[in-house]
Design a protein around this motif. Structure first.
Motif, PDB file in Angstrom:
ATOM      1  N   ARG A 165       0.836  -1.199   0.000  1.00 18.06           N
ATOM      2  CA  ARG A 165       0.000   0.000   0.000  1.00 18.06           C
ATOM      3  C   ARG A 165       0.873   1.253   0.000  1.00 18.06           C
ATOM      4  NH1 ARG A 165      -3.004  -3.347   3.742  1.00 18.06           N
ATOM      5  NH2 ARG A 165      -2.059  -2.329   5.547  1.00 18.06           N
ATOM      6  N   SER A 166       0.393   2.303  -0.596  1.00 17.30           N
ATOM      7  CA  SER A 166       1.140   3.556  -0.651  1.00 17.30           C
ATOM      8  C   SER A 166       1.352   4.114   0.752  1.00 17.30           C
ATOM      9  CB  SER A 166       0.382   4.586  -1.498  1.00 17.30           C
ATOM     10  OG  SER A 166       0.977   5.865  -1.366  1.00 17.30           O
ATOM     11  N   ILE A 167       2.535   4.637   1.001  1.00 18.77           N
ATOM     12  CA  ILE A 167       2.819   5.312   2.272  1.00 18.77           C
ATOM     13  C   ILE A 167       1.873   6.493   2.474  1.00 18.77           C
ATOM     14  CG2 ILE A 167       4.549   6.739   3.456  1.00 18.77           C
ATOM     15  CD1 ILE A 167       6.692   4.865   2.296  1.00 18.77           C
ATOM     16  N   LEU A 168       1.438   7.102   1.381  1.00 20.54           N
ATOM     17  CA  LEU A 168       0.545   8.268   1.473  1.00 20.54           C
ATOM     18  C   LEU A 168      -0.879   7.894   1.858  1.00 20.54           C
ATOM     19  CD1 LEU A 168       1.647  10.239  -1.725  1.00 20.54           C
ATOM     20  CD2 LEU A 168       2.507  10.481   0.609  1.00 20.54           C
ATOM     21  N   GLY A 169      -1.236   6.621   1.681  1.00 18.28           N
ATOM     22  CA  GLY A 169      -2.618   6.223   1.921  1.00 18.28           C
ATOM     23  C   GLY A 169      -3.517   6.646   0.780  1.00 18.28           C
ATOM     24  N   THR A 170      -4.813   6.694   1.049  1.00 13.18           N
ATOM     25  CA  THR A 170      -5.808   7.140   0.068  1.00 13.18           C
ATOM     26  C   THR A 170      -6.659   8.225   0.717  1.00 13.18           C
ATOM     27  OG1 THR A 170      -7.559   5.608   0.755  1.00 13.18           O
ATOM     28  CG2 THR A 170      -5.910   4.766  -0.806  1.00 13.18           C
ATOM     29  N   PRO A 171      -7.347   9.033  -0.080  1.00 14.12           N
ATOM     30  CA  PRO A 171      -8.250  10.019   0.518  1.00 14.12           C
ATOM     31  C   PRO A 171      -9.254   9.398   1.482  1.00 14.12           C
ATOM     32  CG  PRO A 171      -7.925  10.520  -1.794  1.00 14.12           C
ATOM     33  CD  PRO A 171      -7.268   9.196  -1.550  1.00 14.12           C
ATOM     34  N   THR A 172      -9.707   8.188   1.180  1.00 13.75           N
ATOM     35  CA  THR A 172     -10.681   7.530   2.056  1.00 13.75           C
ATOM     36  C   THR A 172     -10.066   7.150   3.394  1.00 13.75           C
ATOM     37  OG1 THR A 172     -11.934   6.673   0.175  1.00 13.75           O
ATOM     38  CG2 THR A 172     -12.226   5.552   2.295  1.00 13.75           C
ATOM     39  N   THR A 173      -8.877   6.538   3.363  1.00 15.38           N
ATOM     40  CA  THR A 173      -8.287   6.058   4.625  1.00 15.38           C
ATOM     41  C   THR A 173      -7.808   7.206   5.504  1.00 15.38           C
ATOM     42  OG1 THR A 173      -6.130   5.694   3.555  1.00 15.38           O
ATOM     43  CG2 THR A 173      -7.654   3.825   3.661  1.00 15.38           C
ATOM     44  N   ILE A 174      -7.204   8.230   4.911  1.00 16.58           N
ATOM     45  CA  ILE A 174      -6.785   9.347   5.767  1.00 16.58           C
ATOM     46  C   ILE A 174      -7.996  10.137   6.251  1.00 16.58           C
ATOM     47  CG2 ILE A 174      -4.500   9.486   4.715  1.00 16.58           C
ATOM     48  CD1 ILE A 174      -5.445  12.016   3.260  1.00 16.58           C
ATOM     49  N   GLY A 175      -9.076  10.061   5.489  1.00 16.63           N
ATOM     50  CA  GLY A 175     -10.293  10.745   5.915  1.00 16.63           C
ATOM     51  C   GLY A 175     -10.878  10.176   7.184  1.00 16.63           C
ATOM     52  N   ARG A 176     -10.533   8.934   7.537  1.00 11.31           N
ATOM     53  CA  ARG A 176     -11.062   8.308   8.750  1.00 11.31           C
ATOM     54  C   ARG A 176     -10.383   8.813  10.025  1.00 11.31           C
ATOM     55  NH1 ARG A 176     -10.340   3.068   5.683  1.00 11.31           N
ATOM     56  NH2 ARG A 176     -12.375   2.621   4.726  1.00 11.31           N
TER      57      ARG A 176
END
Length: 431
Positions: A165-176
């Motif tokens: 998985r990307s170190i940056l995450g996704t908009p959905t996961t960081i949104g949590r």
């Protein structure tokens, strides 16, 4: 007959451990007028589950929004007022906070980094804004071909694992992430037993120990998280058509990790394949065939697994042929290399590693990484001896092990005509 002499103990830097588990290493460099200070947590994006993907990187951003009694502006202004710079980086297996400063800035630097790691504010409004900033960073990476192609290859190599998985995450996961959940993640990620404080340059060991004890000596236990399940290289292809002028290729094969005895053999294997202008890939693919302007080989290692990789940029119509050439050069490493070629690779590897040691920050970061991996540091002559001990037979054995896995991960990004390179590489190596 006399008994053999005992093998001398490795001579690295002394490692000090505080009562709460924080480890400290100090590397004085006579003649310098500056200091480098790194506070490194031995956890990063690999420790995340899928729901929290990107939280470690988001947290690294958030601690700079305010910590202790300092605002975001205070944090940078007090460091810059002393002639210094402050920075941070999140990787898969560690998160690093760094200060470079003039010699008298060590006390301040230690205080600021202690606040970042232990006492960040994590305000709800700041978090909302920073999610937008990280979202832009995610979008920028997706728009940058030579970033995106590496992300695609990483996903193919480690699909289903946190390394994929990307170190940056996704908009959905960081949104949590919320202030309370991100604060709890900080306490676990930066728990004292995961931390190494490393100083290099114009430093005095007694002073460093005094300051670390003052700033990090009474950290509460944080419910440390682990780096997750063992890494596994799954392999696969990620051919993505995109309107670009050039095709971008990343070719990965499973290799050994940073703790493996064959670590330096892997580094030398990558050096011989594509470490410079005299390397096999550069000479064959660029100089002889004109297939690529940019091509190189590299190794990326984690604690328990690594990859041997090739990156190239080429015309779309040349991508499949370039992939076959790269496969052929890798397969050719099952034939022993000549002594002159191996000696040149060893000289290049030692040169790169020892030139890096001329930077105080590189020394501080290297020492911290070694402590996290081995609970000790490696002396330069020990590293040189490990490199010099690698033989042509070692490289053959390692190459056979790499190819014996029968798996590769290939990402191709560019015009549709380039996408056949993924299958071309795999067929050339494995049939």
């Amino acid at each position: 007959m006399s008994a053999p002499s005992p093998k001398p103990e490795p001579k690295g830097l002394p490692i000090h451990r505080l009562a709460d588990g924080v480890r400290v290493v100090c590397d004085p460099m006579p003649g310098l007028q500056t200091v480098a200070l790194s506070v490194v947590a031995g956890r990063g994006a690999r420790a995340e589950d899928e729901a929290r993907s990107g939280w470690s990187h988001l947290l690294e951003h958030m601690v700079f929004k305010g910590a202790g009694a300092r605002t975001a502006r205070d944090i940078v202004e007090v460091i810059e007022a002393e002639g210094g710079q402050i920075n941070a980086a999140t990787g898969y297996e560690r998160t690093s906070f760094q200060v470079r400063a003039l010699q008298h800035g060590l006390d301040l630097g230690m205080s600021v980094l202690a606040d970042l790691v232990q006492r960040p504010t994590i305000d709800a409004d700041d978090l909302r804004r920073e999610k937008q900033v990280v979202g832009q960073e995610i979008a920028e990476a997706a728009d940058t071909p030579d970033d995106l192609v590496f992300e695609l290859a990483q996903e193919a190599a480690f699909d289903g694992h946190s390394l994929g998985r990307s170190i940056l995450g996704t908009p959905t996961t960081i949104g949590r992430a919320a202030p309370d959940t991100l604060s709890a993640w900080r306490a676990a990620l930066y728990a004292p037993e995961t931390l190494v404080v490393s100083a290099a340059g114009a430093v005095d060991e007694d002073e460093v120990l005094r300051l670390v004890e003052r700033e990090f000596g009474d950290m509460p236990a944080g419910g440390s998280v682990s780096n997750g399940e063992p890494a596994r290289f799954n392999g696969g292809v990620r051919p993505v058509a995109k309107r670009l002028e050039q095709a971008n290729l990343v070719l990965l094969l499973p290799a050994v990790g940073a703790r493996d005895p064959d670590y330096f053999a892997l580094r030398l294997l990558a050096e011989i394949l594509g470490g410079g202008m005299a390397s096999r890939l550069f000479q064959e693919a660029r100089e002889k065939r004109g297939l690529a302007y940019a091509i190189d080989a590299y190794s990326e290692t984690y604690s328990d697994l690594g990859v041997l990789g090739v990156f190239a940029g080429c015309a779309a119509g040349d991508a499949a042929e370039l992939a076959r050439v790269a496969a052929g050069e890798i397969a050719a490493m099952t034939t022993p290399v000549g002594e002159a070629e191996l000696a040149r690779a060893k000289a290049q590897l030692k040169g790169a590693m020892f030139m890096g040691r001329e930077s105080a920050l590189a020394r501080a970061e290297q020492a911290a990484s070694q402590v996290l991996l081995f609970d000790r540091t490696l002396a330069p002559d020990e590293i040189a001896a490990e490199i010099d001990a690698v033989t042509p037979a070692d490289l053959v054995r390692l190459t056979e092990t790499i190819l014996g896995a029968g798996r590769s991960a290939v990402a191709v990004l560019g015009p549709k005509t380039a996408l056949a390179a993924a299958d071309s590489f795999q067929r050339a190596l494995f049939g």
